[in-house]
Scaffold this motif. Sequence first.
Motif, mmCIF file in Angstrom:
data_model
loop_
_atom_site.group_PDB
_atom_site.id
_atom_site.type_symbol
_atom_site.label_atom_id
_atom_site.label_comp_id
_atom_site.label_asym_id
_atom_site.label_seq_id
_atom_site.Cartn_x
_atom_site.Cartn_y
_atom_site.Cartn_z
ATOM 1 N N GLN A 92 -13.519 -74.667 7.952
ATOM 2 C CA GLN A 92 -14.514 -73.862 7.243
ATOM 3 C C GLN A 92 -14.769 -72.541 7.973
ATOM 4 O OE1 GLN A 92 -17.614 -76.942 7.040
ATOM 5 N NE2 GLN A 92 -17.597 -76.595 4.826
ATOM 6 N N PRO A 93 -14.892 -71.453 7.206
ATOM 7 C CA PRO A 93 -15.211 -70.159 7.814
ATOM 8 C C PRO A 93 -16.654 -70.116 8.303
ATOM 9 C CG PRO A 93 -14.468 -69.909 5.529
ATOM 10 C CD PRO A 93 -14.631 -71.360 5.790
ATOM 11 N N VAL A 125 -17.292 -61.763 9.514
ATOM 12 C CA VAL A 125 -16.676 -63.031 9.907
ATOM 13 C C VAL A 125 -16.823 -63.226 11.413
ATOM 14 C CG1 VAL A 125 -14.501 -64.309 10.020
ATOM 15 C CG2 VAL A 125 -15.018 -62.931 8.013
ATOM 16 N N VAL A 145 -14.513 -57.874 8.371
ATOM 17 C CA VAL A 145 -13.976 -58.518 9.564
ATOM 18 C C VAL A 145 -13.976 -57.575 10.759
ATOM 19 C CG1 VAL A 145 -12.011 -59.744 10.575
ATOM 20 C CG2 VAL A 145 -12.465 -59.953 8.137
ATOM 21 N N LEU A 182 -14.782 -60.305 2.706
ATOM 22 C CA LEU A 182 -15.726 -60.430 3.821
ATOM 23 C C LEU A 182 -15.369 -59.407 4.903
ATOM 24 C CD1 LEU A 182 -15.823 -64.311 4.279
ATOM 25 C CD2 LEU A 182 -17.607 -62.871 3.287
ATOM 26 N N ILE A 209 -6.117 -63.834 11.104
ATOM 27 C CA ILE A 209 -6.766 -63.719 9.797
ATOM 28 C C ILE A 209 -5.988 -62.716 8.953
ATOM 29 C CG2 ILE A 209 -8.832 -63.030 8.524
ATOM 30 C CD1 ILE A 209 -10.507 -63.600 10.888
ATOM 31 N N GLN A 213 -22.432 -63.905 -0.810
ATOM 32 C CA GLN A 213 -21.545 -65.032 -1.034
ATOM 33 C C GLN A 213 -21.923 -65.797 -2.301
ATOM 34 O OE1 GLN A 213 -18.831 -66.024 0.873
ATOM 35 N NE2 GLN A 213 -19.202 -63.964 1.622
ATOM 36 N N ILE A 252 -19.616 -67.231 9.307
ATOM 37 C CA ILE A 252 -19.944 -65.818 9.148
ATOM 38 C C ILE A 252 -21.364 -65.556 9.640
ATOM 39 C CG2 ILE A 252 -18.402 -65.542 7.158
ATOM 40 C CD1 ILE A 252 -20.903 -65.608 5.347
ATOM 41 N N TYR A 254 -10.715 -67.988 3.925
ATOM 42 C CA TYR A 254 -11.780 -66.990 3.840
ATOM 43 C C TYR A 254 -11.808 -66.408 2.436
ATOM 44 C CZ TYR A 254 -11.646 -67.172 8.926
ATOM 45 O OH TYR A 254 -11.685 -67.587 10.228
ATOM 46 N N THR A 255 -13.005 -66.307 1.863
ATOM 47 C CA THR A 255 -13.124 -65.691 0.550
ATOM 48 C C THR A 255 -12.805 -64.206 0.664
ATOM 49 O OG1 THR A 255 -15.488 -65.411 0.903
ATOM 50 C CG2 THR A 255 -14.807 -67.334 -0.351
ATOM 51 N N THR A 268 -11.440 -59.554 4.610
ATOM 52 C CA THR A 268 -10.571 -60.701 4.349
ATOM 53 C C THR A 268 -9.840 -60.498 3.031
ATOM 54 O OG1 THR A 268 -12.456 -61.863 3.386
ATOM 55 C CG2 THR A 268 -11.899 -62.384 5.668
ATOM 56 N N GLN A 323 -14.010 -69.765 12.759
ATOM 57 C CA GLN A 323 -13.644 -70.880 11.899
ATOM 58 C C GLN A 323 -13.911 -72.184 12.635
ATOM 59 O OE1 GLN A 323 -9.521 -70.681 10.866
ATOM 60 N NE2 GLN A 323 -9.663 -72.289 9.353
#
Length: 188
Positions: free
Chosen positions: A41-42, A49, A127, A125, A73, A6, A44, A121-122, A114, A52
């Motif tokens: 906010q996510p 993931v 999932v 990621l 998502i 990240q 992880i 979500y960036t 994601t 949230q």
Amino acid sequence: EAREQQQTRNTLAQVLYAARDPFTQRIVIDKGAQHEVHNGQPVIDATGVVGQVTRVYPMLAEVTLITDKGHLIPVLNARTGMRLVLAGTGVRGVLELQFVPLNADVQKGDQLVTSGIDGIYTPGLPVAEVTAIEPNPLATFSRVACKPLGGVSNNTRVFVVQGSDALPPRPPEDSEQAPRGRKGRKGG
């Protein structure tokens, strides 16, 4: 390892307990508003993931897991680049892709990441992984079952992603908009 993946700042939080409501998939963590945690906010872990943040208290926060029935998502199939919507089913360890056409290129074992299209979500990621595909020729869409890659039911520690609070600004609107067509009246 998750911090290296990240580019944003993360807050490490400890999972205190699962929420008491048996009809929801939620956990409570030991970080809250005093630790700069806020709604949306996510969350992880090192493998993907988890969920949230949906409720924040001064010293605690509630996290809705991606397996919760109301959680959606936007994801990408890493193999094909196809955009899809992944939904929780209300059962731990089970997710489902929504609105997958019968002719879609989705295979067992495909990795879903994601898409970043939601601004929450960036992108990229991990999932879920596709576990079963049940095409129904009598229906418009296939039923596609998936398993989460993040530890939604066995984590003791998670990261709350402290991303950007604001989405990028909207592009400017053109001052000259195309004229709208007139609606004609019948029988006139």
